[in-house]
Write a protein that holds these residues in place. Structure first.
Motif, mmCIF file in Angstrom:
data_model
loop_
_atom_site.group_PDB
_atom_site.id
_atom_site.type_symbol
_atom_site.label_atom_id
_atom_site.label_comp_id
_atom_site.label_asym_id
_atom_site.label_seq_id
_atom_site.Cartn_x
_atom_site.Cartn_y
_atom_site.Cartn_z
ATOM 1 N N HIS A 191 1.716 82.055 58.168
ATOM 2 C CA HIS A 191 0.295 81.973 57.942
ATOM 3 C C HIS A 191 0.160 80.584 57.371
ATOM 4 O O HIS A 191 -0.890 79.853 57.620
ATOM 5 C CB HIS A 191 -0.373 83.104 57.385
ATOM 6 C CG HIS A 191 -0.315 84.394 58.032
ATOM 7 N ND1 HIS A 191 -0.679 84.656 59.172
ATOM 8 C CD2 HIS A 191 0.596 85.470 57.748
ATOM 9 C CE1 HIS A 191 -0.317 85.591 59.655
ATOM 10 N NE2 HIS A 191 0.186 86.465 58.665
ATOM 11 N N GLU A 192 1.122 80.043 56.540
ATOM 12 C CA GLU A 192 0.786 78.812 55.841
ATOM 13 C C GLU A 192 0.513 77.637 56.814
ATOM 14 O O GLU A 192 -0.094 76.459 56.554
ATOM 15 C CB GLU A 192 1.427 78.357 54.811
ATOM 16 C CG GLU A 192 3.154 78.104 55.189
ATOM 17 C CD GLU A 192 3.828 79.235 55.238
ATOM 18 O OE1 GLU A 192 3.181 80.301 55.539
ATOM 19 O OE2 GLU A 192 5.066 79.377 55.214
ATOM 20 N N ASP A 193 1.479 77.805 58.087
ATOM 21 C CA ASP A 193 1.337 76.696 58.960
ATOM 22 C C ASP A 193 0.048 76.565 59.842
ATOM 23 O O ASP A 193 -0.710 75.678 60.053
ATOM 24 C CB ASP A 193 2.523 76.764 59.923
ATOM 25 C CG ASP A 193 3.816 76.613 59.097
ATOM 26 O OD1 ASP A 193 4.057 75.521 58.866
ATOM 27 O OD2 ASP A 193 4.633 77.659 59.196
ATOM 28 N N THR A 194 -0.335 77.910 59.989
ATOM 29 C CA THR A 194 -1.670 78.133 60.612
ATOM 30 C C THR A 194 -2.913 77.556 59.846
ATOM 31 O O THR A 194 -3.839 76.685 60.440
ATOM 32 C CB THR A 194 -2.017 79.476 61.185
ATOM 33 O OG1 THR A 194 -0.814 80.154 61.487
ATOM 34 C CG2 THR A 194 -3.139 79.664 62.044
ATOM 35 N N ILE A 195 -2.752 77.744 58.360
ATOM 36 C CA ILE A 195 -3.924 77.306 57.592
ATOM 37 C C ILE A 195 -3.669 75.570 57.636
ATOM 38 O O ILE A 195 -4.803 75.090 57.662
ATOM 39 C CB ILE A 195 -3.671 77.972 56.090
ATOM 40 C CG1 ILE A 195 -3.932 79.449 56.387
ATOM 41 C CG2 ILE A 195 -4.470 77.334 55.141
ATOM 42 C CD1 ILE A 195 -3.500 80.099 55.003
ATOM 43 N N ALA A 196 -2.471 75.273 57.511
ATOM 44 C CA ALA A 196 -2.381 73.791 57.371
ATOM 45 C C ALA A 196 -2.925 73.006 58.916
ATOM 46 O O ALA A 196 -3.650 72.007 58.702
ATOM 47 C CB ALA A 196 -1.126 73.225 57.264
ATOM 48 N N ALA A 197 -2.784 73.697 59.698
ATOM 49 C CA ALA A 197 -3.035 73.250 61.130
ATOM 50 C C ALA A 197 -4.642 73.233 61.200
ATOM 51 O O ALA A 197 -5.259 72.516 61.694
ATOM 52 C CB ALA A 197 -2.293 73.904 62.140
ATOM 53 N N LEU A 198 -5.264 74.287 60.597
ATOM 54 C CA LEU A 198 -6.823 74.329 60.674
ATOM 55 C C LEU A 198 -7.124 73.434 59.966
ATOM 56 O O LEU A 198 -8.409 72.439 60.108
ATOM 57 C CB LEU A 198 -7.286 75.733 59.967
ATOM 58 C CG LEU A 198 -8.647 75.860 59.950
ATOM 59 C CD1 LEU A 198 -9.168 76.337 61.547
ATOM 60 C CD2 LEU A 198 -8.928 77.062 58.811
ATOM 61 N N PHE A 199 -6.605 73.007 58.685
ATOM 62 C CA PHE A 199 -7.040 72.053 57.662
ATOM 63 C C PHE A 199 -7.046 70.527 58.494
ATOM 64 O O PHE A 199 -8.046 69.859 58.460
ATOM 65 C CB PHE A 199 -6.151 71.714 56.605
ATOM 66 C CG PHE A 199 -6.559 70.787 55.761
ATOM 67 C CD1 PHE A 199 -7.485 70.686 54.901
ATOM 68 C CD2 PHE A 199 -5.670 69.369 55.591
ATOM 69 C CE1 PHE A 199 -7.735 69.689 53.798
ATOM 70 C CE2 PHE A 199 -5.966 68.385 54.740
ATOM 71 C CZ PHE A 199 -7.107 68.725 53.765
ATOM 72 N N VAL A 200 -6.153 70.469 59.190
ATOM 73 C CA VAL A 200 -6.049 69.062 60.075
ATOM 74 C C VAL A 200 -6.981 69.023 61.164
ATOM 75 O O VAL A 200 -7.808 68.138 61.180
ATOM 76 C CB VAL A 200 -4.491 69.145 60.568
ATOM 77 C CG1 VAL A 200 -4.400 67.642 61.624
ATOM 78 C CG2 VAL A 200 -3.641 68.731 59.594
ATOM 79 N N ALA A 201 -7.211 70.233 61.805
ATOM 80 C CA ALA A 201 -8.145 70.166 62.843
ATOM 81 C C ALA A 201 -9.628 70.023 62.410
ATOM 82 O O ALA A 201 -10.460 69.131 62.859
ATOM 83 C CB ALA A 201 -8.252 71.543 63.478
ATOM 84 N N ARG A 202 -9.977 70.471 61.194
ATOM 85 C CA ARG A 202 -11.134 70.410 60.781
ATOM 86 C C ARG A 202 -11.432 68.890 60.021
ATOM 87 O O ARG A 202 -12.566 68.535 60.211
ATOM 88 C CB ARG A 202 -11.448 71.513 59.239
ATOM 89 C CG ARG A 202 -11.601 72.724 59.815
ATOM 90 C CD ARG A 202 -11.776 73.725 58.890
ATOM 91 N NE ARG A 202 -12.787 73.317 57.686
ATOM 92 C CZ ARG A 202 -14.145 74.072 57.689
ATOM 93 N NH1 ARG A 202 -14.306 74.746 58.573
ATOM 94 N NH2 ARG A 202 -14.863 73.788 56.601
ATOM 95 N N THR A 203 -10.296 68.373 59.442
ATOM 96 C CA THR A 203 -10.690 67.023 59.053
ATOM 97 C C THR A 203 -10.532 65.834 60.016
ATOM 98 O O THR A 203 -10.685 64.762 59.773
ATOM 99 C CB THR A 203 -9.354 66.785 57.890
ATOM 100 O OG1 THR A 203 -7.993 66.978 58.447
ATOM 101 C CG2 THR A 203 -9.709 67.663 56.700
#
Lengths: 377, 349
Positions: A191-203
């Motif tokens: 799940h941490e990889d999904t959260i990190a990917a969301l962070f990149v997508a949002r930024t």
């Protein structure tokens, strides 16, 4: 009267192995075969459906077949290996201990012991049944002489309708797109990889993207770390953790989702992939374990979980209407292609075959109780 | 059908930690790796029970409170006496101050920049040193744990006879009723009687046992009126001391311990007492149902007896332990029948 009896360390509701076991029990009983579920430890939610496994020693009848639902370690494994009845190992994959080592030494040791259980049971099993080819390969590797593949029997087809109130509340939320990830909060789920990917997508591209993670906190230290990671990345309002949903509430989550992102590092089957496909939700998944076989062209498969790559793939998928429609259409056909609609009857047939090969097929009851009826008054 | 083992742990289930995180991230850009390493820092260091993740965070993160230094507010107004030459002096002084202040500003900026670099380097070194120290301590703790209990035997793994405390059902119910407004913890479950007696006295029961079969037997044997899982009777499968650690201070009316108090080592016995007295509210009781030493030695399988970390203490020894841990005035009740003594202490605050 002989029967085919199921053994599982604990029988949980809303749990993949537990619901599979209950569905198989219902299939056997509907087919007129006596079947009880024996457990090592009781769960208050299912205590009326189960028996302590040591009770089987007095319940045993000639011609019985014993089916072990294996996903973790249990004292039952050694006990079953020593039983004279034919034992079938219905294997749901053992998560490698390595994933738990940084988080929980006890569970890591537990998983090592589970692998030892498999090494003891597999060579003596009358039949090994993997829920995927990936699991079947592990059974063969462990020395199981006869191996079949039958998928899990607990995926509801067609999916239950979404809870209207829950869906309306989700649709009122501003922003999006809505990412969904379904899976226990356990270290192998990534799940941490999904959260990190969301962070990149949002930024980088979609500042209003949101993520909902549906799953019970199986490993508390990992779950705590996920919550802290979300807070440290400033995603508190963008990531939601939910668990213990009803089937209708889970359907509402799928109905409100734009994409299912599944970045598990170890996956023996991947029920959420098929749930998403049957709800018409496109899938972006990391090709670990059985995932590639389950998706088989009906979703975006990744060979790495780098956050920038995941964010780019999700963005590209959501921005390409034709591709998304094609993948959704292909996904709707996957459950039937994998035989999920006949999984329970295939399992019953496979177990009947073991009973017949043992020379004393199970006696069919004259009046079978209705599927799902509790066996204990 | 293709099997993608390469994407998984190459050592298979239970294998060594071959799925090295750094390998999986080899192809990532530095900023992506930094992002995921932020998550890695949240992992527990060492064993999870020591909560090293929390410890590391407390050690390495700056406190939330703002800095204590106040900004400079300038020279006091009455620093110099003012006379006839005040204006001229002010003009000269103003020019000088202007030049000096420019130099000072430039110097201060450089000094701040240098200081920042120095602080960053120092903090980095301190953080690295702290993490190294914590890792070292973690390894030491693991080795000490292994030395203290090389087998790591859990209660659930041993064939231990259940403690027969049935003779104490009535007295235990009375002791629990002293603070019957709060639930009573019963750990472990032993032979039938304690849970039902305390529940029948109108006291909510929070029962705990590490052995699945015992929990099963208890759940199955409770009378129909006892609502398992509700506030009346809850039955949990866990080590008793772990369960007590999770309870709030002063949240229970009494704690009744049996079994675990016999077989635990001395340090674990003391921890049980500490946790029990912590969770019991003032006026409540800590009840230790302890096996008679001679009966224990005679009745236990010699292999189990030898491998257990501890053996029962004499009731007088228990009284001394309780006094030493801040609970004086305990009483020893000799077994009316059977081989179990009761040591009862009222908790005062």
């Amino acid at each position: 009267m002989s029967g085919i009896h199921l053994f599982v360390p604990m029988l949980h509701r809303r749990d993949a192995v537990g619901e599979h076991t209950r569905a198989l029990r219902d299939g056997l009983v509907a087919d007129g075969i006596e079947c009880r579920i024996y457990i090592e430890m009781p769960d208050p939610d299912t205590v009326d459906e189960t028996y302590p496994y040591r009770d089987y020693e007095s319940d045993a009848r000639p011609g019985d077949v014993l089916v072990y639902q294996m996903a973790t370690r249990s004292d039952m494994a050694a006990w079953l290996a020593a039983r004279p009845e034919p034992v079938v190992v219905n294997y749901h994959s053992i998560t490698p201990a390595a994933y738990f080592v940084p988080w929980n030494n006890w569970i890591a040791r537990h998983q090592v012991a589970a692998a030892q259980d498999l090494a003891v049971l597999a060579p003596t099993a009358a039949l090994g049944i993997g829920v995927s080819e990936f699991d079947a390969e592990e059974l063969r590797h462990a020395g199981c002489p006869d191996v079949a593949v039958v998928p899990v029997a607990n995926v509801r087809l067609p999916p239950p309708p979404p809870d209207p109130e829950a869906l309306a509340a989700l649709e009122r939320q501003p922003g999006g797109p809505n990412w969904l990830s379904v899976g226990r909060l356990a270290p192998n789920k990534g799940h941490e990889d999904t959260i990190a990917a969301l962070f990149v997508a949002r930024t980088s591209s979609t500042p209003d993207a949101r993520l909902t993670i549906v799953g019970s906190p199986t490993e508390p230290a990992y779950a705590r770390a996920l919550h802290r990671f979300v807070a440290e990345l400033g995603l508190t309002g963008a990531v939601t953790f939910v668990s213990r949903l009803t089937d209708a509430e889970l359907s509402a989550r799928y109905a409100a989702a734009d994409v299912l992102v599944m970045l598990s590092a170890h996956e023996g089957f991947g029920v959420p992939l098929l749930e998403a496909m049957s709800h018409g939700v496109p899938v972006v998944a990391y090709a670990a374990g059985a995932v590639a076989d389950i998706v088989d062209g009906a979703g975006v498969l990744l060979d790495d979980r780098g956050p920038r790559r995941v964010a780019a793939e999700v963005e590209a998928l959501l921005g390409d209407e034709d591709r998304r429609t094609a993948l959704v259409e292909a996904g709707r056909a996957r459950p039937a292609a994998l035989g999920l609609d006949r999984a329970a009857s295939d399992l019953v047939a496979a177990l009947r075959g073991v009973a017949e090969r043992s020379g004393r097929p199970p006696v069919t009851m004259s009046a079978a109780p209705a599927p799902g009826a509790p066996l204990r008054p | 059908m293709a099997v993608d083992h390469a994407a998984d742990d190459p050592d298979g289930p239970g294998g060594p930690a071959g799925s090295d995180v750094s390998d999986a991230r080899a192809g990532l850009a530095p900023d992506e790796r930094a992002l995921l390493e932020a998550f890695d820092r949240l992992r527990p260091q060492g064993t999870v029970r020591w909560n090293f993740d929390d410890a590391v965070r407390r050690l390495t993160e700056p406190p939330d409170e703002p800095g204590r230094s106040s900004p400079w507010t300038g020279l006091p107004a009455d620093l110099w006496e003012r006379g006839r030459s005040t204006k001229a002096s002010e003009r000269v002084l103003g020019d000088v101050v202007k030049v000096v202040s420019q130099d000072l500003t430039e110097y201060t900026d450089r000094a701040i920049e240098e200081s920042r670099g120095l602080i960053d380097r120092s903090v980095d070194e301190l953080r690295r040193a702290t993490l190294d120290a914590v890792r070292f301590l973690s390894a030491r703790v693991d080795r000490l744990e292994a030395a203290a209990d090389p087998f790591g035997i859990e209660a659930g793994e041993l064939e231990l006879p259940l403690v027969d405390a049935s003779a104490w059902s009535g007295p235990v119910a009375a002791w629990a009723a002293a603070r019957g407004d709060l639930p009573a913890v019963i750990g472990e479950l032993g032979t039938p009687g304690l849970v039902t007696a305390v529940s029948a006295a109108g006291v909510a029961v929070d029962a705990v046992d590490p052995r699945g079969e015992v929990v099963w037997a208890k759940v199955s044997s409770l009378p129909a009126g006892a609502d398992v899982g509700s506030a009346d009777v809850t039955v949990t499968m866990a080590e008793v001391v772990d369960h007590l650690r999770g309870l709030a201070t002063d949240s229970r009316g009494s704690v009744v311990l049996s079994g675990c108090v016999d077989r635990a080592g001395l340090a674990a016995k003391v921890e049980l007492v500490d946790e029990a007295t912590r969770v019991v509210a003032a006026g409540g009781a800590v009840v230790l149902l302890v096996s008679d030493q001679a009966a224990w030695d005679a009745g236990l399988d010699p292999v189990v007896r030898d491998l257990l970390p501890g053996r029962p203490l004499h009731p007088e020894a228990w009284r001394l332990v309780l006094t030493h841990r801040g609970v004086p005035g305990s009483e020893w009740h000799q077994a009316p029948s059977g081989t179990v003594h009761a040591v009862v202490a009222e908790v005062g605050r």
